[in-house]
Design a protein around this motif. Structure first.
Motif, PDB file in Angstrom:
ATOM      1  N   GLU A 285      33.944 -38.682  24.382  1.00  0.00           N
ATOM      2  CA  GLU A 285      35.285 -38.377  23.893  1.00  0.00           C
ATOM      3  C   GLU A 285      36.377 -38.537  24.946  1.00  0.00           C
ATOM      4  O   GLU A 285      37.543 -38.615  24.604  1.00  0.00           O
ATOM      5  CB  GLU A 285      35.326 -36.970  23.282  1.00  0.00           C
ATOM      6  CG  GLU A 285      34.985 -35.848  24.238  1.00  0.00           C
ATOM      7  CD  GLU A 285      35.211 -34.459  23.614  1.00  0.00           C
ATOM      8  OE1 GLU A 285      34.219 -33.815  23.274  1.00  0.00           O
ATOM      9  OE2 GLU A 285      36.368 -34.051  23.459  1.00  0.00           O
TER      10      GLU A 285
ATOM     11  N   TYR B 221      32.331 -28.442  31.590  1.00  0.00           N
ATOM     12  CA  TYR B 221      31.011 -29.087  31.593  1.00  0.00           C
ATOM     13  C   TYR B 221      30.161 -28.675  32.790  1.00  0.00           C
ATOM     14  O   TYR B 221      29.133 -29.278  33.076  1.00  0.00           O
ATOM     15  CB  TYR B 221      31.159 -30.610  31.574  1.00  0.00           C
ATOM     16  CG  TYR B 221      31.913 -31.108  30.382  1.00  0.00           C
ATOM     17  CD1 TYR B 221      31.597 -30.658  29.104  1.00  0.00           C
ATOM     18  CD2 TYR B 221      32.955 -32.021  30.527  1.00  0.00           C
ATOM     19  CE1 TYR B 221      32.300 -31.108  28.004  1.00  0.00           C
ATOM     20  CE2 TYR B 221      33.659 -32.477  29.426  1.00  0.00           C
ATOM     21  CZ  TYR B 221      33.332 -32.007  28.173  1.00  0.00           C
ATOM     22  OH  TYR B 221      34.023 -32.444  27.081  1.00  0.00           O
TER      23      TYR B 221
ATOM     24  N   ASN C 171      28.202 -26.171  33.486  1.00  0.00           N
ATOM     25  CA  ASN C 171      26.813 -25.777  33.274  1.00  0.00           C
ATOM     26  C   ASN C 171      25.935 -26.948  32.877  1.00  0.00           C
ATOM     27  O   ASN C 171      24.806 -27.072  33.322  1.00  0.00           O
ATOM     28  CB  ASN C 171      26.726 -24.681  32.216  1.00  0.00           C
ATOM     29  CG  ASN C 171      27.208 -23.356  32.762  1.00  0.00           C
ATOM     30  OD1 ASN C 171      26.913 -23.019  33.899  1.00  0.00           O
ATOM     31  ND2 ASN C 171      27.994 -22.644  31.986  1.00  0.00           N
TER      32      ASN C 171
ATOM     33  N   SER D 183      18.229 -35.525  19.753  1.00  0.00           N
ATOM     34  CA  SER D 183      18.472 -34.437  20.700  1.00  0.00           C
ATOM     35  C   SER D 183      19.937 -34.041  20.776  1.00  0.00           C
ATOM     36  O   SER D 183      20.810 -34.876  20.986  1.00  0.00           O
ATOM     37  CB  SER D 183      17.980 -34.847  22.082  1.00  0.00           C
ATOM     38  OG  SER D 183      18.601 -34.052  23.071  1.00  0.00           O
ATOM     39  N   THR D 184      20.152 -32.753  20.597  1.00  0.00           N
ATOM     40  CA  THR D 184      21.507 -32.210  20.718  1.00  0.00           C
ATOM     41  C   THR D 184      22.000 -32.260  22.159  1.00  0.00           C
ATOM     42  O   THR D 184      23.143 -32.618  22.415  1.00  0.00           O
ATOM     43  CB  THR D 184      21.495 -30.737  20.281  1.00  0.00           C
ATOM     44  OG1 THR D 184      20.974 -30.676  18.972  1.00  0.00           O
ATOM     45  CG2 THR D 184      22.891 -30.162  20.301  1.00  0.00           C
TER      46      THR D 184
ATOM     47  N   ALA E 112      23.022 -35.687  23.055  1.00  0.00           N
ATOM     48  CA  ALA E 112      24.271 -36.019  22.372  1.00  0.00           C
ATOM     49  C   ALA E 112      25.452 -35.365  23.080  1.00  0.00           C
ATOM     50  O   ALA E 112      26.482 -36.002  23.331  1.00  0.00           O
ATOM     51  CB  ALA E 112      24.202 -35.558  20.913  1.00  0.00           C
ATOM     52  N   ASN E 113      25.290 -34.096  23.426  1.00  0.00           N
ATOM     53  CA  ASN E 113      26.364 -33.386  24.129  1.00  0.00           C
ATOM     54  C   ASN E 113      26.684 -34.064  25.458  1.00  0.00           C
ATOM     55  O   ASN E 113      27.856 -34.221  25.810  1.00  0.00           O
ATOM     56  CB  ASN E 113      25.956 -31.933  24.405  1.00  0.00           C
ATOM     57  CG  ASN E 113      25.903 -31.100  23.135  1.00  0.00           C
ATOM     58  OD1 ASN E 113      26.475 -31.486  22.116  1.00  0.00           O
ATOM     59  ND2 ASN E 113      25.209 -29.991  23.183  1.00  0.00           N
TER      60      ASN E 113
ATOM     61  N   ASN F 237      28.493 -37.393  24.799  1.00  0.00           N
ATOM     62  CA  ASN F 237      29.841 -37.242  24.249  1.00  0.00           C
ATOM     63  C   ASN F 237      30.815 -36.636  25.256  1.00  0.00           C
ATOM     64  O   ASN F 237      31.997 -36.927  25.253  1.00  0.00           O
ATOM     65  CB  ASN F 237      29.799 -36.386  22.983  1.00  0.00           C
ATOM     66  CG  ASN F 237      31.121 -36.429  22.256  1.00  0.00           C
ATOM     67  OD1 ASN F 237      31.594 -37.494  21.901  1.00  0.00           O
ATOM     68  ND2 ASN F 237      31.751 -35.284  22.098  1.00  0.00           N
TER      69      ASN F 237
ATOM     70  N   LEU G  98      24.808 -40.994  18.248  1.00  0.00           N
ATOM     71  CA  LEU G  98      25.081 -39.988  19.261  1.00  0.00           C
ATOM     72  C   LEU G  98      23.870 -39.079  19.482  1.00  0.00           C
ATOM     73  O   LEU G  98      23.586 -38.666  20.603  1.00  0.00           O
ATOM     74  CB  LEU G  98      26.279 -39.159  18.788  1.00  0.00           C
ATOM     75  CG  LEU G  98      27.193 -38.511  19.817  1.00  0.00           C
ATOM     76  CD1 LEU G  98      27.568 -39.451  20.931  1.00  0.00           C
ATOM     77  CD2 LEU G  98      28.451 -38.011  19.109  1.00  0.00           C
ATOM     78  N   THR G  99      23.166 -38.795  18.390  1.00  0.00           N
ATOM     79  CA  THR G  99      22.029 -37.887  18.518  1.00  0.00           C
ATOM     80  C   THR G  99      20.770 -38.630  18.955  1.00  0.00           C
ATOM     81  O   THR G  99      19.748 -38.008  19.225  1.00  0.00           O
ATOM     82  CB  THR G  99      21.735 -37.166  17.195  1.00  0.00           C
ATOM     83  OG1 THR G  99      21.351 -38.145  16.224  1.00  0.00           O
ATOM     84  CG2 THR G  99      22.953 -36.399  16.705  1.00  0.00           C
TER      85      THR G  99
END
Lengths: 483, 552
Positions: free
Chosen positions: A96, A110, A112, A312-313, A316-317, A320, A361-362
């Motif tokens: 993003e 971000y 952590n 996987s989340t 993806a995180n 992104n 993304l995932t």
């Protein structure tokens, strides 16, 4: 021995990060460094610590500086902190924030996530040294022993690189995590390494070669995606680490290749055509090709597990947010945001294996794993060239990615190496042909007799085509200290 | 989510938990079946849970008390590697209706309270033996245990990542227990609740988040030692329990439900459920041995089990029945006799368990988001524990004098010793103390009326009921009240009732059901969490929640 009290970090640690003027990092490193040296001293058998090893040391990042060869005792190795040069005007490559200037400081939101990724990456680096700690005792040659130690010190340097980032950018938390990197130990019951594959001992040299070919290649893919990070110091660190990682893969590929070559040579010399005439082949002190294939099956599939869940989340995180990119992100022709894109991933639906589209993304892990499989296929092709040249009817193959998996959609199902779902009974029946069993391990172990004479090689492996640093065949890569 | 949710289960049906009994120590393994979700559309990965998982846990805890009184310590462990419990399943929460989320949280909260209280109420101490990630609802499970042990392997941790990760609260008691039970300093609690990765090892002990961090290689040994130690310190109650058999329940097409002692009549047009509880259909047990021999069939136990199931069923499956009307029919003297037997034998494990179950079930009534009216009619038996229903309700109506053509015994309220301490509310005082907060001396005076047959006019004078109406007014007054009640906004009713039911002292329990739950339910309704671009909806997509940055 190293004088731990009066360390001049400026000269001891080759760096291009202005270490001598960075009080905060210096102070942190001073506290951490003795623990690291203890870790190293406890780890590698003493006689090897005192031996002189012909090692490559990176003292700067320019082409002339990153590969200085000389004899050095490993505890005195100069573990440098070197980042690839900063690229002027670099932007965040994905997610993003794509297109915004790359972060030179950790973005608070971000922190952590970044810390976690660095800790996980950092945890694997010393882990492999721990896994390989006893291999020096069974080295098939001084050339191979030197390669092992080269890999080891560079993994050690990669740990330094991650520790530097933790010290520099993550404050007290980062220092604590850096300490924990030395606290966890591969295979320890007390505090094991974070990823399962890094808690298994590397029992023999073929395993070591397979590990450096397959598992270090996972490390390469992870570094490749971290090299795409919007957090510039991480990206620069990883880009430089990749230059060293290439050597590890070289050790793996040529190690397996030389093993295959030796087997083919012995088969030809003794008129054996059938690669499955295992007993006869083994009687000449070489490893038969089907067993090598089984080792390949094992290490490839263990390495696939390191990529995590297909969907996987966390991945993806990370993408992104611009913390972790895809393999060769900058060369991919898309919006680098994956807003509406999809990617095909494996899934089990009603007991059937299907590949269906999910939001791209995932599916970041799945995509990286696919890139990995393509990358890993290259060396297998070159191994087959060796077999083909010897005129033996045998082909090494990567097994289907569903085979022998413990993580992801294939876990808890029985697949054969062709990727067909089989019954438990069929799996049990086939397993001896698919994965190394205890007898195979015992046989390989029986070949693991050290050869410490310069220019000589163990029965089961061919000499390399070229020496390290273009040294001649009988070069004494390690001057052993035999107390 | 329209399928009926059944709160009855038994070990043969468990998919997510298993218990190993070894003398006075039981080991409770959480081993959630990924594909065992109550609804479609999510997998229960990493020991995450949904209502179905919690229904089983509730059953485990209940059976532990009744079927295994020999157990003094319960060790809660994960049946999986590397993860203790990842908390409530996020995709389930993301896909659930607001009403389901609220009810899910209420039930899970009640279950946490139940095993937390097991030490004080039943002499069963719960130890959480945490290995692997213990996040969110996972840590809330541990928090509700009486003792928390964490392995110190430099990666296992405890965390409450709801705020940074999902933009919601650790709403199953998490925030409250961190400050009120564990007494974590508020600034450290603030740090703890805003870092995703949580706290591990020694720091978790220093911050009071766990009781003990144990070297990994010794973990199982030390957990076993600790369990032994706690068990040895507790007194033995009984060697053998009773069996809780399945309830005798029939659900008719129109939604009405019949048990052996409880009936639910449904009037959908009026959005009303009328719940009738029947007095004793059998004699008072002759002795505690006889009580044990009766097993799950003794009147007080059977009634409360059926009543509890009725409450849970109506809450989750009949959300549009906004008004509950409580009725009783039966012999008030017999009710008092049964209760007196239990009170006289409350040192006996089973009598104690039955009284405790009454206490917990009455608390379920208190926190039920339905308007509750109690009708004290002729022939009713609002005595002792059943009289509590009058004060648990929002209003009560009592028949005064004889009604034409009604030959049932005249309506009375009957106080017992039990009404003065056996069934405290979540605020830790009795319903009578809560009711007469301004006049504690009146509660004392009421003790003088124990056993008395209090008819309508006295009941009204003593403040025990809201209204008393005679034959002429009764039907009309009741009808008008119910019609009016059914016309109000259900949300306003829920808020009104939840506020005025809990006068008096704050306790951890009231803070959980009042403060924490209310804020959570507010957040559940806000776009930052549950809007299409909110964190809960977006979780798993890789795209962050899009927040409205205005502070409200």
């Amino acid at each position: 021995m190293l004088d731990l009290i009066n360390v001049s970090y400026d000269t001891l640690i080759p760096n291009n990060v202005g270490l001598s003027t960075d009080k905060r990092v210096l102070k942190a490193l001073e506290k951490w460094h003795p623990g690291y040296i203890n870790w190293w001293n406890d780890l590698i058998p003493d006689n090897f610590q005192k031996s002189l090893v012909y090692l490559r040391t990176a003292v700067s990042v320019d082409p002339k500086g990153w590969a200085k060869f000389d004899y050095v005792k490993m505890p005195e190795y100069r573990w440098g902190i070197l980042l690839a040069p900063q690229v002027e005007g670099r932007t965040i490559p994905c997610g993003e924030h794509a297109g915004q200037p790359a972060w030179q400081e950790v973005p608070g939101e971000y922190r952590n996530m970044l810390k976690r990724l660095i800790v996980i990456q950092g945890d694997t680096e010393p882990a492999s040294v721990e896994q390989q700690r006893f291999l020096g005792r069974t080295a098939p040659s001084l050339y191979d022993m030197r390669n092992l130690f080269q890999v080891n010190v560079e993994e050690g340097r990669h740990l330094w690189a991650m520790v530097y980032l933790l010290h520099k950018y993550f404050g007290a938390d980062g220092r604590e995590e850096a300490d924990d990197l030395l606290r966890r130990q591969s295979g320890s019951e007390e505090a094991p390494r974070m990823l399962g594959a890094f808690n298994e001992e590397t029992p023999d040299w073929l395993s070591f070669f397979m590990f450096t070919y397959f598992t270090d290649r996972d490390g390469k893919m992870q570094l490749e995606s971290l090299a795409q990070s919007g957090f510039d110091p991480l990206s620069r660190t990883c880009r430089f680490m990749l230059t060293e990682e290439a050597h590890h893969m070289f050790v793996g590929e040529t190690g397996v290749g030389r093993t295959i070559e030796r087997t083919c040579q012995i088969m030809a010399e003794n008129g054996i055509d059938d690669p499955y005439d295992i007993e006869k082949i083994r009687s000449f002190g070489v490893i038969d090709l089907p067993t090598i294939q089984k080792k390949l099956n094992l290490h490839y599939t263990l390495s696939l597990d390191l990529f995590g869940q297909e969907v996987s989340t966390n991945a993806a995180n990370a993408f992104n947010s611009g913390i972790k990119g895809r393999y060769m992100e900058s060369r991919i022709d898309d919006d680098h945001k994956l807003t509406n894109a999809t990617y095909p991933v494996w899934d089990m639906v009603d007991g059937q294996l299907v590949r269906h589209e999910v939001p791209a993304l995932t599916a970041i892990n799945m995509r990286l794993r696919d890139d990995y499989s393509r990358d890993a296929a290259g060396g297998v092709g070159r191994w087959n060239k060796i077999i083909e040249k010897a005129g033996i009817a045998f082909e090494m193959k990567l097994p289907h990615e569903a085979f022998n998996r413990k993580i992801g959609v294939f876990a808890n199902h029985n697949f054969n190496p062709e990727g067909q779902l089989v019954s438990g009974a069929e799996f049990d029946k086939g397993i001896n042909d698919w994965l190394p069993n205890k007898a195979d391990g015992d046989f390989i172990q029986s070949l693991m007799n050290p050869v410490y004479e310069p220019g000589k090689y163990a029965s089961w492996i061919s000499p390399p085509k070229v020496g390290i640093d273009n040294k001649p065949g009988d070069f004494e890569y390690v001057k052993l200290h035999m107390a | 989510m329209t399928k009926m949710i059944d709160f009855q289960t038994d070990p043969s049906k468990y998919r997510h938990w298993r218990v190993e009994y070894e003398g006075d120590i039981a080991t409770l393994y959480m081993d959630v079946d990924e594909n065992g979700g109550l609804f479609e559309g999510y997998q229960l990965k990493l020991n995450s849970y949904d209502l179905g998982v919690d229904i089983e846990l509730n059953d485990v805890v209940q059976r532990m008390r009744f079927e295994h009184p020999e157990v003094k310590v319960v060790v809660m462990k994960s049946g999986k590697d590397k993860v203790f419990c990842a908390g409530a399943n996020i995709r389930m929460l993301g896909g659930a209706t607001h009403a389901h989320k609220v009810n899910f949280c209420k039930f899970t909260n009640e279950t946490r309270n139940t095993f937390e209280a097991a030490e004080a109420d039943s002499g069963q101490k719960y130890i959480a033996a945490v290995k692997g990630a213990c996040a969110g609802g996972g840590y809330e499970l541990a928090l509700a245990c009486n003792y928390i042990m964490l392995t110190d392997d430099s990666s296992s941790n405890v965390s409450l990542p709801e705020v940074p990760l999902l933009a919601v609260l650790p709403g199953t008691g998490g925030l409250t227990r961190v400050t009120d039970k564990r007494k974590v300093r508020r600034d450290l609690a603030d740090v703890f609740c805003s870092v995703e990765e949580g706290v591990k090892g020694k720091r978790a002990v220093d911050w009071r988040l766990v009781d003990e961090a144990v070297p990994n290689s010794k973990f199982d040994t030390v957990v076993a030692e600790r369990a032994r130690q706690f068990a040895d310190a507790a007194a033995a109650k009984a060697a053998k329990g009773i069996t809780l058999g399945p309830l005798n329940r029939t659900i008719a097409e129109d939604g009405s439900v019949t048990y052996s002692l409880v009936e639910i009549a449904v009037d959908r047009a009026a959005r009303r459920a009328t719940i009738t509880l029947h007095g004793p259909d059998r004699d008072v047990p002759a002795s505690t041995d006889a009580l044990v021999a009766e097993g799950d069939q003794s009147w007080m136990l059977r009634l409360v089990r059926e009543f509890e199931d009725a409450i849970l069923h109506l809450r989750l499956n009949e959300m549009e029945l906004g008004l509950w009307v409580f009725r009783t029919q039966g012999d008030a003297d017999a009710v008092l006799a049964h209760e007196a037997f239990m009170l006289a034998n409350k040192d006996h494990w089973l009598a104690n368990e039955i009284l405790q179950l009454w206490k917990r079930t009455l608390k379920r009534v208190d926190v039920t988001s339905r308007s509750i009216a109690t009708l004290v009619e002729h022939g009713s038996c609002f005595a002792g524990p059943l009289a509590e229903l009058i004060w648990a309700g929002d209003r009560s109506y009592m028949m005064e004098d004889e009604f034409e053509g009604d030959n049932r015994p005249i309506a009375t309220v009957r106080l017992s010793e039990g009404n003065f301490g056996t069934y405290p509310m979540g605020n830790d005082i009795t319903r009578l103390q809560t009711r007469f907060l301004a006049e504690p001396e009146h509660v004392e005076a009421l003790k003088g009326h124990i056993g008395e047959e209090i008819e309508a006019d006295s009941a009204r004078d003593l403040g025990l009921i809201t209204y008393a109406f005679d034959d002429i007014d009764w039907d009309d007054e009741i009808r008008i009240f119910m019609e009016e009640r059914a016309s109000f906004s259900p949300d306003a009713m829920t808020g009104l009732e939840a506020n005025i039911r809990f006068a008096g002292p704050e306790t951890m329990e009231t803070r959980i059901f009042g403060r924490l739950t209310a804020w959570q339910n507010w957040i559940f309704n806000r776009p930052n969490a549950t809007g299409t671009d909110g964190a809960l909806q977006r979780y798993g997509t890789g795209v962050r929640g899009d927040y409205n940055m205005q502070r409200v």
